[in-house]
Design a protein around this motif. Structure first.
Motif, PDB file in Angstrom:
ATOM      1  N   LYS A 173       0.829  -1.209   0.000  1.00 25.70           N
ATOM      2  CA  LYS A 173       0.000   0.000   0.000  1.00 25.70           C
ATOM      3  C   LYS A 173       0.867   1.266   0.000  1.00 25.70           C
ATOM      4  O   LYS A 173       0.448   2.306  -0.518  1.00 25.70           O
ATOM      5  CB  LYS A 173      -0.948  -0.007   1.193  1.00 25.70           C
ATOM      6  CG  LYS A 173      -0.238   0.015   2.553  1.00 25.70           C
ATOM      7  CD  LYS A 173      -1.231  -0.118   3.688  1.00 25.70           C
ATOM      8  CE  LYS A 173      -0.530  -0.104   5.048  1.00 25.70           C
ATOM      9  NZ  LYS A 173      -1.475  -0.314   6.162  1.00 25.70           N
ATOM     10  N   ARG A 222     -10.890   8.039   1.315  1.00 32.12           N
ATOM     11  CA  ARG A 222     -11.940   8.220   2.309  1.00 32.12           C
ATOM     12  C   ARG A 222     -11.454   9.138   3.422  1.00 32.12           C
ATOM     13  O   ARG A 222     -10.248   9.235   3.669  1.00 32.12           O
ATOM     14  CB  ARG A 222     -12.335   6.865   2.914  1.00 32.12           C
ATOM     15  CG  ARG A 222     -12.945   5.889   1.914  1.00 32.12           C
ATOM     16  CD  ARG A 222     -14.312   6.342   1.494  1.00 32.12           C
ATOM     17  NE  ARG A 222     -14.973   5.336   0.659  1.00 32.12           N
ATOM     18  CZ  ARG A 222     -16.170   5.512   0.119  1.00 32.12           C
ATOM     19  NH1 ARG A 222     -16.808   6.655   0.317  1.00 32.12           N
ATOM     20  NH2 ARG A 222     -16.710   4.562  -0.620  1.00 32.12           N
ATOM     21  N   SER A 238      -9.425  -5.628   4.418  1.00 35.51           N
ATOM     22  CA  SER A 238      -9.163  -4.209   4.183  1.00 35.51           C
ATOM     23  C   SER A 238      -7.897  -3.767   4.898  1.00 35.51           C
ATOM     24  O   SER A 238      -7.466  -4.373   5.889  1.00 35.51           O
ATOM     25  CB  SER A 238     -10.348  -3.358   4.633  1.00 35.51           C
ATOM     26  OG  SER A 238     -10.538  -3.483   6.031  1.00 35.51           O
ATOM     27  N   THR A 239      -7.313  -2.694   4.374  1.00 30.94           N
ATOM     28  CA  THR A 239      -6.173  -2.028   5.006  1.00 30.94           C
ATOM     29  C   THR A 239      -6.213  -0.568   4.563  1.00 30.94           C
ATOM     30  O   THR A 239      -6.969  -0.208   3.642  1.00 30.94           O
ATOM     31  CB  THR A 239      -4.846  -2.691   4.625  1.00 30.94           C
ATOM     32  OG1 THR A 239      -3.780  -2.101   5.392  1.00 30.94           O
ATOM     33  CG2 THR A 239      -4.535  -2.533   3.149  1.00 30.94           C
ATOM     34  N   GLU A 240      -5.426   0.284   5.189  1.00 31.31           N
ATOM     35  CA  GLU A 240      -5.487   1.713   4.890  1.00 31.31           C
ATOM     36  C   GLU A 240      -4.147   2.368   5.161  1.00 31.31           C
ATOM     37  O   GLU A 240      -3.300   1.833   5.890  1.00 31.31           O
ATOM     38  CB  GLU A 240      -6.580   2.370   5.719  1.00 31.31           C
ATOM     39  CG  GLU A 240      -6.392   2.169   7.218  1.00 31.31           C
ATOM     40  CD  GLU A 240      -7.610   2.589   8.014  1.00 31.31           C
ATOM     41  OE1 GLU A 240      -7.425   3.324   9.003  1.00 31.31           O
ATOM     42  OE2 GLU A 240      -8.737   2.182   7.649  1.00 31.31           O
ATOM     43  N   LYS A 248      -7.451   9.204   3.811  1.00 30.47           N
ATOM     44  CA  LYS A 248      -6.650   7.983   3.735  1.00 30.47           C
ATOM     45  C   LYS A 248      -6.988   7.225   2.447  1.00 30.47           C
ATOM     46  O   LYS A 248      -8.066   7.407   1.869  1.00 30.47           O
ATOM     47  CB  LYS A 248      -6.920   7.082   4.947  1.00 30.47           C
ATOM     48  CG  LYS A 248      -8.360   6.588   5.023  1.00 30.47           C
ATOM     49  CD  LYS A 248      -8.626   5.796   6.286  1.00 30.47           C
ATOM     50  CE  LYS A 248     -10.113   5.388   6.381  1.00 30.47           C
ATOM     51  NZ  LYS A 248     -10.410   4.657   7.634  1.00 30.47           N
ATOM     52  N   THR A 290      -2.632   6.651   5.567  1.00 35.99           N
ATOM     53  CA  THR A 290      -2.988   8.073   5.596  1.00 35.99           C
ATOM     54  C   THR A 290      -2.256   8.828   4.499  1.00 35.99           C
ATOM     55  O   THR A 290      -1.072   8.593   4.234  1.00 35.99           O
ATOM     56  CB  THR A 290      -2.642   8.670   6.967  1.00 35.99           C
ATOM     57  OG1 THR A 290      -3.298   7.912   7.990  1.00 35.99           O
ATOM     58  CG2 THR A 290      -3.086  10.111   7.055  1.00 35.99           C
ATOM     59  N   THR A 350      -9.583  -2.474  -0.242  1.00 32.25           N
ATOM     60  CA  THR A 350     -10.431  -3.627   0.076  1.00 32.25           C
ATOM     61  C   THR A 350     -10.284  -4.697  -1.013  1.00 32.25           C
ATOM     62  O   THR A 350     -10.147  -4.380  -2.201  1.00 32.25           O
ATOM     63  CB  THR A 350     -11.915  -3.229   0.173  1.00 32.25           C
ATOM     64  OG1 THR A 350     -12.317  -2.607  -1.048  1.00 32.25           O
ATOM     65  CG2 THR A 350     -12.167  -2.313   1.348  1.00 32.25           C
ATOM     66  N   ASP A 396     -15.321   4.633   8.652  1.00 31.67           N
ATOM     67  CA  ASP A 396     -15.381   3.267   9.181  1.00 31.67           C
ATOM     68  C   ASP A 396     -16.719   2.680   8.760  1.00 31.67           C
ATOM     69  O   ASP A 396     -17.721   2.867   9.442  1.00 31.67           O
ATOM     70  CB  ASP A 396     -15.233   3.273  10.694  1.00 31.67           C
ATOM     71  CG  ASP A 396     -15.121   1.858  11.254  1.00 31.67           C
ATOM     72  OD1 ASP A 396     -14.844   0.933  10.464  1.00 31.67           O
ATOM     73  OD2 ASP A 396     -15.331   1.696  12.469  1.00 31.67           O
ATOM     74  N   TYR A 443      -8.045   3.793   1.188  1.00 24.81           N
ATOM     75  CA  TYR A 443      -8.751   2.660   1.801  1.00 24.81           C
ATOM     76  C   TYR A 443      -8.761   1.503   0.791  1.00 24.81           C
ATOM     77  O   TYR A 443      -9.326   1.605  -0.295  1.00 24.81           O
ATOM     78  CB  TYR A 443     -10.172   3.091   2.174  1.00 24.81           C
ATOM     79  CG  TYR A 443     -10.932   2.079   3.001  1.00 24.81           C
ATOM     80  CD1 TYR A 443     -10.628   1.886   4.342  1.00 24.81           C
ATOM     81  CD2 TYR A 443     -11.952   1.324   2.437  1.00 24.81           C
ATOM     82  CE1 TYR A 443     -11.324   0.966   5.109  1.00 24.81           C
ATOM     83  CE2 TYR A 443     -12.658   0.404   3.197  1.00 24.81           C
ATOM     84  CZ  TYR A 443     -12.334   0.234   4.534  1.00 24.81           C
ATOM     85  OH  TYR A 443     -13.016  -0.682   5.291  1.00 24.81           O
ATOM     86  N   ILE A 485      -9.627   0.449  -4.455  1.00 25.41           N
ATOM     87  CA  ILE A 485      -8.907   1.466  -3.680  1.00 25.41           C
ATOM     88  C   ILE A 485      -9.706   2.765  -3.767  1.00 25.41           C
ATOM     89  O   ILE A 485     -10.049   3.219  -4.862  1.00 25.41           O
ATOM     90  CB  ILE A 485      -7.475   1.685  -4.208  1.00 25.41           C
ATOM     91  CG1 ILE A 485      -6.708   0.361  -4.254  1.00 25.41           C
ATOM     92  CG2 ILE A 485      -6.738   2.687  -3.330  1.00 25.41           C
ATOM     93  CD1 ILE A 485      -5.317   0.494  -4.847  1.00 25.41           C
TER      94      ILE A 485
END
Length: 547
Positions: free
Chosen positions: A50, A246, A261-263, A274, A265, A278, A251, A276, A243
């Motif tokens: 990411k 957000r 999912s991961t994120e 950020k 900033t 999935t 949330d 986001y 991607i």
């Protein structure tokens, strides 16, 4: 011996089975480890890659912030509305995330400026301001009514820096860039960096040093940014299914259980947002399989090689056992073949030796026995010697013209003398002469005739020899009415030392007869084949080149 060989076979088979079981277990465990490794790699990449997606997606912003923004300082404060319009147009076209730009044509004086900031004799304020956006190319407003908070915030930051400036040391460009740049949420404000001499003059104004009226030109630009216009570059489409940008507080209440999912900033003015990421579990499983497949193919190749090695070892062990059995049988049978005539010769010799007087009839009788047994020994020795010579190609063909009719009749007469009950017939088609080696041809005829007599029941000792001499080849057929050869043994009868287990081989057979015939025919550049039916007889066909 047979029991020992069967034990050896079972032992070899058991060892190979154990070996295959071990490598199969190793293969299964390796697949399990490889799959877990692939899963771990994909999971780690899902978390770590990411950052690379962020770097590629934020590359235009980094270019804008590090390169395009500093171009303002090249004008040294003398950026007019026309040049500002050209500069801002290039920004709006090149960087979609920049939605609006406010240009402040500012100045520094040692006298108060309306709507500006004044500290001591230092005053910083705008003369005019202009708004630029993608919808409205340019809008002019009055200075006193459109001074944004970003102007005052950056002016205070610069003034505070000047109050602590050490004029004995030239500040670095990174330090000045940090001071003359203000980064807020979705907004960047930049004031062109003055020359060091101007900074020292600003310092004197802050100290209320008296000097004639002075004016310094400054340019300040404020950029309104929209993170939704950042182009996301998904450099790992096989890892990240979706991607989005957000808010950092995002949330989703409807998180699906089958999604991962991961994120991360966003930097600078976009820190309230950020990236986001999935992906469904099915999508991730496909990624794991893509990572796992090359490893599994390599393991499968290694497993296949080991299986092939196991097969070759097992095959070689079986071949060695068969060769050992053949050699063992050969030695036993050869010993028996030698032992019988030697025993008869010894008995005859002892009888002659122990007899005080020998009549003419007894002398003739013992002489015939000694002569026959010596011929048997000599024939066996000659067959072994001839087989070795033919096999090693240490002899040459002695070709001469042979009358086939006379040759066949001579063969029949010879065998009829030894076996009066042997029923011979023959037929000859075509020419009667052929150029070949008569000794080798005679060996072929004798061996096939002996086999026909030996492997026939007492009431079926028959042999028909057919000869057909054409322009290009000579064909000889030997048709008997013997016991026949099982179809499963047809491919083995020409092998050296091989014997078919039957009642006619119980009294000793070296297993060289048909193997010797095959070597002879090959040496003469011909072919030999057989057709047989159990209980009805066999037909051997020899085809030799016609010279």
């Amino acid at each position: 011996m047979k029991k020992e060989q069967n034990f050896g076979f079972r032992k070899n088979f058991s060892l190979i089975v154990i070996f295959i079981a071990l490598i199969s277990t190793f293969f299964v465990l390796s697949l399990f480890v490889a799959f877990n490794y692939s899963k771990k790699v994909v999971e780690n990449e899902y978390v770590s890659e990411k950052i690379n997606v962020l770097e590629h997606s934020m590359a235009p912003y980094n270019d804008f912030f590090q390169n395009k923004l500093t171009e303002i300082s090249f004008y040294n404060g003398y950026l007019d509305s026309l040049n500002a319009s050209k500069y801002i147009d290039s920004v709006l076209l090149s960087y979609p995330f920049v939605e609006k730009v406010t240009f402040y044509d500012a100045e520094v004086k040692n006298s108060p400026i309306a709507d500006g900031l004044t500290f001591g004799n230092f005053s910083l304020g705008p003369k005019a301001s202009y708004d630029y956006s993608k919808l409205n190319v340019k809008t002019s407003v009055t200075v006193s009514k459109n001074i944004g908070d970003e102007f005052r915030e950056l002016a205070l930051k610069v003034t505070n820096y000047l109050s602590h400036l050490d004029t004995a040391k030239v500040p670095s460009q990174d330090e000045l860039f940090t001071v003359f740049t203000s980064v807020r949420s979705n907004k960047i404000t930049y004031l062109n960096i003055p020359q060091f001499d101007d900074l020292k003059a600003y310092k004197q104004l802050l100290r209320k040093v008296e000097m004639p009226p002075v004016v310094f030109q400054q340019d300040m630009l404020s950029f309104d940014l929209n993170p939704d216009n950042i182009k996301i570059l998904n450099i790992r489409p096989k890892l990240y299914q979706n991607i989005e940008i957000r808010p950092i507080t995002y949330d989703p209440l409807s998180k699906k259980l089958d999604n991962i999912s991961t994120e991360v900033t966003l930097p600078g003015p976009f820190s309230d947002y950020k990236l986001y990421f999935t992906s469904s579990k099915t999508f991730i499983n496909y990624a794991i399989l893509r990572e796992f497949m090359p490893l599994s193919l390599i393991l499968l190749l290694i497993y296949g090689v080991l299986l092939l090695v196991a097969y070759l070892i097992f095959r070689n062990l079986n071949i060695n056992q068969k060769m050992y059995k053949l050699q063992y049988d050969f030695v036993n049978n050869l010993t028996h073949e030698f032992k019988t005539p030697v025993s008869v010769i010894k008995i005859a010799g002892n009888n002659i030796k122990s007899s005080p007087s020998i009549s003419a009839q007894e002398q003739k009788f013992y002489g015939r026995i000694l002569d026959e047994e010596a011929d048997k020994l000599n024939g066996l020795m000659n067959k072994l010697l001839s087989f070795t010579q033919i096999e090693n190609r240490v002899i040459t063909l002695n070709e001469e013209e042979v009358n086939i009719r006379e040759f066949i009749e001579s063969t029949i007469e010879s065998h009829k003398l030894k076996h009066p009950d042997f029923d011979f017939t023959y037929e000859l088609i075509g020419k009667e002469t052929i150029i070949t080696d008569p000794v080798l041809l005679g060996s072929l005829f004798d061996n096939l005739a002996e086999n026909a007599y030996k492997y026939s029941s007492p009431d079926k000792k028959k042999l028909k020899i057919s000869a057909k001499l054409s322009k290009n080849k000579a064909e000889f057929k030997f048709t008997d009415s013997g016991i026949g050869i099982p179809s499963s043994e047809i491919n083995n009868i020409f092998k050296k030392f091989y014997r078919i287990q039957n009642q006619y081989n119980q009294n000793g057979s070296v297993g060289l007869g048909l193997a010797f015939c095959k070597e002879l025919v090959d040496f003469m550049k011909g072919e030999i084949s057989v057709k047989s039916k159990v209980g009805e007889g066999s037909e051997f066909l020899i085809v030799l080149p016609f010279n």
